[in-house]
Design a protein around this motif. Sequence first.
Motif, PDB file in Angstrom:
ATOM      1  N   UNK A 177      14.957  24.542  33.358  1.00 24.58           N
ATOM      2  CA  UNK A 177      14.443  24.124  32.048  1.00 24.58           C
ATOM      3  C   UNK A 177      14.026  25.332  31.223  1.00 24.58           C
ATOM      4  N   UNK A 178      14.168  25.262  29.903  1.00 23.67           N
ATOM      5  CA  UNK A 178      13.602  26.327  29.078  1.00 23.67           C
ATOM      6  C   UNK A 178      12.088  26.391  29.319  1.00 23.67           C
ATOM      7  N   UNK A 179      11.530  27.581  29.380  1.00 19.81           N
ATOM      8  CA  UNK A 179      10.114  27.750  29.734  1.00 19.81           C
ATOM      9  C   UNK A 179       9.189  26.944  28.834  1.00 19.81           C
ATOM     10  N   UNK A 180       9.542  26.852  27.558  1.00 24.33           N
ATOM     11  CA  UNK A 180       8.655  26.207  26.606  1.00 24.33           C
ATOM     12  C   UNK A 180       8.565  24.702  26.806  1.00 24.33           C
ATOM     13  N   UNK A 181       9.536  24.101  27.508  1.00 22.46           N
ATOM     14  CA  UNK A 181       9.441  22.665  27.769  1.00 22.46           C
ATOM     15  C   UNK A 181       8.313  22.356  28.753  1.00 22.46           C
ATOM     16  N   UNK A 182       7.946  23.329  29.561  1.00 15.58           N
ATOM     17  CA  UNK A 182       6.889  23.126  30.547  1.00 15.58           C
ATOM     18  C   UNK A 182       5.499  23.085  29.905  1.00 15.58           C
ATOM     19  N   UNK A 183       5.410  23.377  28.626  1.00 12.38           N
ATOM     20  CA  UNK A 183       4.127  23.264  27.927  1.00 12.38           C
ATOM     21  C   UNK A 183       3.831  21.814  27.536  1.00 12.38           C
ATOM     22  N   UNK A 184       4.729  20.898  27.847  1.00 12.77           N
ATOM     23  CA  UNK A 184       4.516  19.480  27.522  1.00 12.77           C
ATOM     24  C   UNK A 184       3.222  18.956  28.135  1.00 12.77           C
TER      25      UNK A 184
END
Length: 145
Positions: free
Chosen positions: A67-74
């Motif tokens: 996953x793109x790293x920024x999706x983990x900020x969800x």
Amino acid sequence: MSTPLSLLLVAALGGIAITVQGQLMGVMDRQLGTLESVFLTYVIGAACIALVMLVYRGGNLSQWQQLPWWTLTAGLVGLVIVGSIGYSVSRLGVVSAFILITAAQFIAAAVIDQFGWLGAEVRPIDSSKLMGIGAMMLGVWLTIK
């Protein structure tokens, strides 16, 4: 296969669940505080989804690193969502809090669609969307005045 009716029903169920959660969190927020109500909401939710995930899917998270790293900020964004719901519902009431939350969602969604941010497909803001947002803002004003 998703039918238009099933999509509408799932979205409506989600809207009802958000409203019910908001009221429940408002009660927790008044009695325990915002941080504590967010904590309890996430712990109980995490335990439930962990059980469901293990039973139905076997807990397959093997691709999470793709996953793109920024999706983990969800999850962090979820903390803001849950915290702001509990905080605002307990102070403004369910209707006033959710009309403001919903208006902010529509405006943010229109901007995200307009520019294709966060992986969204570009869907330009047109006059129809602007009129809808304007009508919604009138509804916000009528609701909270």
